[in-house]
Design a protein around this motif. Structure first.
Motif, short mmCIF file in Angstrom:
data_model
loop_
_atom_site.label_atom_id
_atom_site.label_comp_id
_atom_site.label_asym_id
_atom_site.label_seq_id
_atom_site.Cartn_x
_atom_site.Cartn_y
_atom_site.Cartn_z
N ALA A 13 9.56 77.87 -0.37
CA ALA A 13 9.59 76.94 0.40
C ALA A 13 10.67 75.63 0.24
N ILE A 14 10.89 75.78 -0.09
CA ILE A 14 11.72 73.68 -0.81
C ILE A 14 12.85 74.61 -0.01
N ALA A 15 13.32 75.61 0.13
CA ALA A 15 14.15 76.11 1.53
C ALA A 15 14.33 74.80 2.81
N MET A 16 12.96 74.16 2.85
CA MET A 16 13.33 73.63 3.73
C MET A 16 13.80 71.84 3.94
N LEU A 17 14.71 71.86 2.82
CA LEU A 17 15.33 70.94 1.68
C LEU A 17 17.04 70.94 2.41
N PRO A 18 17.56 72.57 2.44
CA PRO A 18 18.53 72.22 3.20
C PRO A 18 18.62 72.25 4.50
N LEU A 19 17.64 73.18 4.98
CA LEU A 19 17.16 73.66 6.52
C LEU A 19 17.72 72.08 7.04
N CYS A 20 16.84 71.13 6.22
CA CYS A 20 16.87 69.60 7.15
C CYS A 20 18.11 68.83 7.28
N ALA A 21 19.33 69.27 6.42
CA ALA A 21 20.04 68.70 6.02
C ALA A 21 20.59 69.25 6.83
N VAL A 22 20.91 70.88 7.22
CA VAL A 22 22.53 71.96 7.92
C VAL A 22 21.79 70.82 9.48
N GLY A 23 20.14 70.95 9.84
CA GLY A 23 20.09 70.37 11.03
C GLY A 23 20.33 69.45 11.09
N PHE A 24 20.61 68.35 10.14
CA PHE A 24 21.39 66.73 9.92
C PHE A 24 22.82 66.35 10.40
N GLN A 25 23.62 67.73 9.90
CA GLN A 25 24.67 67.82 9.48
C GLN A 25 25.26 68.56 11.10
N ASN A 26 24.17 69.22 11.76
CA ASN A 26 24.45 70.13 13.21
C ASN A 26 24.80 68.81 14.15
N ALA A 27 23.32 68.29 13.46
CA ALA A 27 23.32 66.87 15.05
C ALA A 27 24.00 65.63 14.99
N LEU A 28 24.41 65.11 13.97
CA LEU A 28 25.41 63.83 13.61
C LEU A 28 26.67 64.68 14.34
N GLY A 29 27.06 66.42 13.39
CA GLY A 29 28.20 66.80 13.93
C GLY A 29 28.23 66.83 16.46
N ALA A 30 27.41 66.70 16.60
CA ALA A 30 27.40 67.28 17.97
C ALA A 30 27.71 65.97 18.45
N LEU A 31 27.68 64.47 18.13
CA LEU A 31 27.27 63.49 19.50
C LEU A 31 28.60 62.16 18.04
N ALA A 32 28.71 63.00 16.92
CA ALA A 32 29.85 61.60 16.16
C ALA A 32 31.27 62.54 17.58
N PRO A 33 32.04 61.21 17.09
CA PRO A 33 33.83 61.44 17.68
C PRO A 33 33.90 62.99 16.94
N PRO A 34 34.64 63.67 17.13
CA PRO A 34 35.08 65.04 16.64
C PRO A 34 36.09 64.81 15.01
N GLU A 35 36.17 63.73 14.41
CA GLU A 35 37.27 63.19 14.05
C GLU A 35 36.12 62.56 12.45
N VAL A 36 35.11 62.66 13.24
CA VAL A 36 33.75 62.26 11.84
C VAL A 36 33.47 63.33 11.25
N ALA A 37 33.88 63.56 9.81
CA ALA A 37 33.55 64.82 9.01
C ALA A 37 31.97 64.74 8.12
N VAL A 38 31.00 65.21 7.92
CA VAL A 38 29.73 64.83 8.14
C VAL A 38 29.58 66.23 6.86
N HIS A 39 29.67 65.37 5.65
CA HIS A 39 29.14 67.08 5.01
C HIS A 39 27.93 66.15 3.89
#
Length: 232
Positions: free
Chosen positions: A62-88
């Motif tokens: 179940a601890i996989a929910m931590l990276p799962l939520c984090a990947v979801g965040f990176q995908n979300a911000l990556g889609a909303l931010a300008p393309p030159e913004v790097a999210v890691h």
């Protein structure tokens, strides 16, 4: 400011002032609130969010929910931010924007026993939107979202986008197992192959997202469950 609109499987619960959504979500979960409850606090300079899960697997999975939520965040911000913004992402929960720390993820559960099925598990995240320091140049390793070319990304919009991307990854995890999530997360992690501050080299992660550390001839494992806060 409008409140976020969540997908049908989620329900929003706003809190105000200095209240911490991560702590409120734990209290609500202990009282038996529904899985999918999202507690959030949107302020002008700071955004905090927490979600309640009711896992049907042992904590070590179940601890996989931590990276799962984090990947979801990176995908979300990556889609909303300008393309030159790097999210890691950092293995310990850090959020990095353009190489500087901008926020973090946290996790708590009703049990710390790896084999036990927790009654609830909470993943929280927080993001600095606007720096309030008088001299931000003195801490170049710390940043705020709006200082990195993302002034047009509203907090409400980001929470909504995160909730959708998170659910997409949750469905993939349920249908396809850990492998797709693991591959995505590994591609976003900072520091792989580099020395760690407390010794050893970060080799990557095992199938349960634990940190593999090479120390001389030995390889050590740091389980992701070590990041749990406030276990009961």
């Amino acid at each position: 400011m409008s409140e976020p609109v969540f997908p049908p499987l989620l329900s929003g619960h706003p809190v105000q002032g200095g209240e911490d959504p991560f702590e409120r979500a734990q209290a609500m979960a202990a009282l038996g609130c529904d899985a999918g409850t999202v507690v959030y606090n949107i302020q002008a300079n700071y955004l905090r969010v927490a979600i309640v899960f009711a896992p049907e697997v042992g904590l070590q999975d179940a601890i996989a929910m931590l990276p799962l939520c984090a990947v979801g965040f990176q995908n979300a911000l990556g889609a909303l931010a300008p393309p030159e913004v790097a999210v890691h992402l950092g293995w310990s929960g850090e959020i990095h924007v353009n190489g500087a720390r901008c926020g973090r993820f946290r996790v708590a559960a009703a049990t710390g026993e790896p084999e036990a099925e927790p009654d609830w598990l909470i993943v929280g995240w927080e993001l600095t939107l606007l720096q309030t320091s008088d001299a931000p140049g003195e801490t170049p390793y710390v940043t705020a979202l709006y200082d990195e070319g993302c002034a047009d990304v509203s907090a409400t919009q980001l929470v909504e986008s995160w909730s959708r991307h998170m659910l997409t990854w949750l469905n993939r995890w349920q249908e396809d197992g850990k492998a797709p999530l693991h591959a995505e997360w590994m591609g976003l992690l900072r520091g792989v192959g580099e020395p760690l501050a407390d010794g050893g080299v970060f080799l990557g992660t095992d199938e349960r997202f634990g940190m593999l550390i090479r120390d001389g001839a030995d390889t050590q494992l740091r389980a992701l469950t070590e990041l749990l806060e406030n276990t009961q």
